[in-house]
Design an enzyme around this catalytic site. Structure first.
Site, PDB file in Angstrom:
ATOM      1  N   ARG A  45       0.867  -1.181   0.000  1.00  0.00           N
ATOM      2  CA  ARG A  45       0.000   0.000   0.000  1.00  0.00           C
ATOM      3  C   ARG A  45       0.899   1.224   0.000  1.00  0.00           C
ATOM      4  O   ARG A  45       2.110   1.121   0.100  1.00  0.00           O
ATOM      5  CB  ARG A  45      -1.018  -0.025   1.162  1.00  0.00           C
ATOM      6  N   GLY A  46       0.250   2.408  -0.113  1.00  0.00           N
ATOM      7  CA  GLY A  46       1.032   3.639  -0.261  1.00  0.00           C
ATOM      8  C   GLY A  46       1.117   3.940  -1.751  1.00  0.00           C
ATOM      9  O   GLY A  46       1.465   3.062  -2.555  1.00  0.00           O
ATOM     10  N   ALA A  47       0.786   5.196  -2.117  1.00  0.00           N
ATOM     11  CA  ALA A  47       0.609   5.525  -3.536  1.00  0.00           C
ATOM     12  C   ALA A  47       1.796   5.142  -4.441  1.00  0.00           C
ATOM     13  O   ALA A  47       1.605   4.432  -5.442  1.00  0.00           O
ATOM     14  CB  ALA A  47       0.276   7.013  -3.666  1.00  0.00           C
ATOM     15  N   ARG A  85      -7.616  -0.223  -6.612  1.00  0.00           N
ATOM     16  CA  ARG A  85      -7.850   0.857  -5.640  1.00  0.00           C
ATOM     17  C   ARG A  85      -8.025   2.172  -6.417  1.00  0.00           C
ATOM     18  O   ARG A  85      -7.208   2.476  -7.287  1.00  0.00           O
ATOM     19  CB  ARG A  85      -6.682   0.959  -4.636  1.00  0.00           C
ATOM     20  N   GLN A 192      -1.599   2.245   9.993  1.00  0.00           N
ATOM     21  CA  GLN A 192      -0.316   2.394   9.270  1.00  0.00           C
ATOM     22  C   GLN A 192       0.706   3.170  10.103  1.00  0.00           C
ATOM     23  O   GLN A 192       1.910   2.927   9.988  1.00  0.00           O
ATOM     24  CB  GLN A 192      -0.528   3.152   7.946  1.00  0.00           C
ATOM     25  N   ASP A 233      -2.012  10.895  -1.882  1.00  0.00           N
ATOM     26  CA  ASP A 233      -2.448   9.878  -2.851  1.00  0.00           C
ATOM     27  C   ASP A 233      -2.834  10.484  -4.181  1.00  0.00           C
ATOM     28  O   ASP A 233      -2.759   9.842  -5.225  1.00  0.00           O
ATOM     29  CB  ASP A 233      -3.613   9.070  -2.277  1.00  0.00           C
ATOM     30  N   ASN A 243      -5.337  12.363   0.953  1.00  0.00           N
ATOM     31  CA  ASN A 243      -4.401  11.506   1.685  1.00  0.00           C
ATOM     32  C   ASN A 243      -5.218  10.710   2.695  1.00  0.00           C
ATOM     33  O   ASN A 243      -6.445  10.865   2.797  1.00  0.00           O
ATOM     34  CB  ASN A 243      -3.312  12.350   2.366  1.00  0.00           C
ATOM     35  N   LYS A 244      -4.553   9.853   3.426  1.00  0.00           N
ATOM     36  CA  LYS A 244      -5.216   8.952   4.375  1.00  0.00           C
ATOM     37  C   LYS A 244      -6.252   9.669   5.239  1.00  0.00           C
ATOM     38  O   LYS A 244      -6.007  10.786   5.701  1.00  0.00           O
ATOM     39  CB  LYS A 244      -4.125   8.301   5.237  1.00  0.00           C
TER      40      LYS A 244
HETATM   41  O1  MRU Z   1      -4.449   3.134   2.289  1.00  0.00           O
HETATM   42  P1  MRU Z   1      -2.978   3.347   2.140  1.00  0.00           P
HETATM   43  O2  MRU Z   1      -2.161   2.779   3.250  1.00  0.00           O
HETATM   44  O3  MRU Z   1      -2.481   2.936   0.763  1.00  0.00           O
HETATM   45  O4  MRU Z   1      -2.822   4.938   2.214  1.00  0.00           O
HETATM   46  C1  MRU Z   1      -1.541   5.470   2.168  1.00  0.00           C
HETATM   47  C2  MRU Z   1      -1.502   6.926   2.320  1.00  0.00           C
HETATM   48  O5  MRU Z   1      -2.503   7.598   2.469  1.00  0.00           O
HETATM   49  C3  MRU Z   1      -0.150   7.580   2.198  1.00  0.00           C
HETATM   50  O6  MRU Z   1      -0.050   8.696   3.024  1.00  0.00           O
HETATM   51  C4  MRU Z   1       0.047   8.021   0.733  1.00  0.00           C
HETATM   52  O7  MRU Z   1      -0.194   6.961  -0.123  1.00  0.00           O
HETATM   53  C5  MRU Z   1       1.410   8.548   0.495  1.00  0.00           C
HETATM   54  S1  MRU Z   1       2.611   7.278   0.540  1.00  0.00           S
HETATM   55  C6  MRU Z   1       4.126   7.919   0.157  1.00  0.00           C
END
Ligand code: MRU
Length: 340
Positions: A45-47, A85, A192, A233, A243-244
């Site tokens: 996970r993470g963009a 996603r 996270q 994201d 973002n999250k």
């Molecule tokens: O749902 P996730 O864990 O994929 O969400 C991740 C985030 O919101 C991060 O802050 C974002 O992707 C930036 S990662 C460098």
């Protein structure tokens, strides 16, 4: 450095982020459908990490595709990966980039097409680490020395091919000699922050304190936090940031308390096709992520649940956006276009 994702002859290997920090287990994806499932279920996970995984998924798919059905299979591979996603634009950016290489290479022999696609995916992996180091170098100067940095979710090595975006800024600030410590918001419901950010920073020997999400206001008001740094994201043309979930609350509280709120993200996270954050699709995740913690129910059965995985922070709360090409400030419409 932590290996989030690796391309090997035996398949695409990912550290299973659902199990950290209790278990350091690796998952091997042997075909593109397994890569898609790993993205959907948040093994990875993470963009930026999702983008690299999708690129490797496309390459893996083409390695196994039949020559006589290549075009149809390519579309199918891209379609399955794109449906995993919806919010992180890096997923679609990576698939588009792989498609451009496929179109360019299409007239060549099958072995050459495959080699080009694998090469591109590996290049995107390496590029992402270099981009994060550049983000870190630009962002380090913004971090006040001797203070605490608040971050939300995990925008670290685990969320990228390595080094991280928000945590890249923190790592670079520490490397430059700044004496800082980090507050990691735990980030309900997937945790996270508590599980991944704390684990990563602890391994690096960077002083880290976990706070629950509802403590952010208390600490932002206390004067202890020198700045907030988060990842993104998707960033719309006007600088609105998805973002999250929970990021918006932190941004408003930072603004109220005059604490700078920084977003660290690669240019691949910019989406100029969207005029504002209102048009960013927000992923809705399963109710069980909210009602259960590690499989244990914490809410009554049958209760209604909302679980948006992301929120949008309006650009007016964002003090600066740190990219690999430099730091953008308001008005973002102009500054982001200038950088891209
Ligand atoms: O749902 P996730 O864990 O994929 O969400 C991740 C985030 O919101 C991060 O802050 C974002 O992707 C930036 S990662 C460098």
């Amino acid at each position: 450095m932590i290996e989030t994702i690796q391309w090997t002859d035996g398949g695409v290997i990912m550290i299973d982020q659902r199990l950290l920090p209790a278990e350091e287990t690796y998952v091997t994806c042997k075909d593109y459908r397994e890569v898609a499932e790993a993205i959907r279920s948040m093994v990875i996970r993470g963009a930026p990490a999702i983008g690299v995984a999708a690129a490797m998924g496309v390459a893996l798919g083409v390695l196994h595709a039949k020559a006589e059905r290549l075009d149809a299979e390519f579309d199918e591979i891209c379609g399955v990966l794109a449906a995993t996603r919806p919010t992180a634009v890096n997923l679609f950016w990576a698939i588009d980039r792989m498609r451009r290489v496929f179109v360019e290479a299409r007239t060549g022999r099958l072995e050459q097409i495959r080699a080009r696609l694998v090469g591109e995916a590996l290049c995107m992996h390496q590029e992402d680490i270099a981009v994060n180091r550049a983000i870190g170098a630009h962002g380090a100067a913004l971090v006040p020395d001797g203070r605490t940095v608040l971050t939300h979710c995990n925008a670290g090595a685990l969320a990228t091919a390595g080094y991280g975006t928000a945590l890249g800024v923190i790592r670079a600030a520490v490397s430059s000699g700044k004496k800082i410590d980090v507050f990691a918001g735990e980030t309900r419901p997937f945790l996270q922050g508590a599980r991944l950010t704390a684990w990563e920073l602890q391994r690096d020997g960077i002083a880290t304190t976990i706070i629950t999400d509802n403590m952010a206001g208390h600490f932002l008001r206390s004067g202890r936090i020198g700045c907030v740094v988060v990842g993104a994201d998707r960033i719309a043309a006007n600088g609105d940031v998805a973002n999250k979930i929970g990021t918006y609350s932190v941004a408003v509280l930072a603004g109220e308390n005059k604490v700078p709120f920084y977003v660290a993200a690669p240019l691949s996270t910019l989406d100029f096709s969207l005029a504002s954050g209102d048009a960013i699709p927000i992923e809705q995740r399963p109710a069980a992520e909210v009602t259960h913690v590690f499989g244990v129910a914490v809410a009554p059965g049958g209760v209604r649940v909302e679980n948006p995985a992301f929120d949008v922070t309006p650009a007016r709360y964002v003090s600066a956006i740190i990219t690999e090409r430099g730091v953008a400030r308001a008005p973002y419409e102009e500054s982001l276009r200038g950088l891209k």
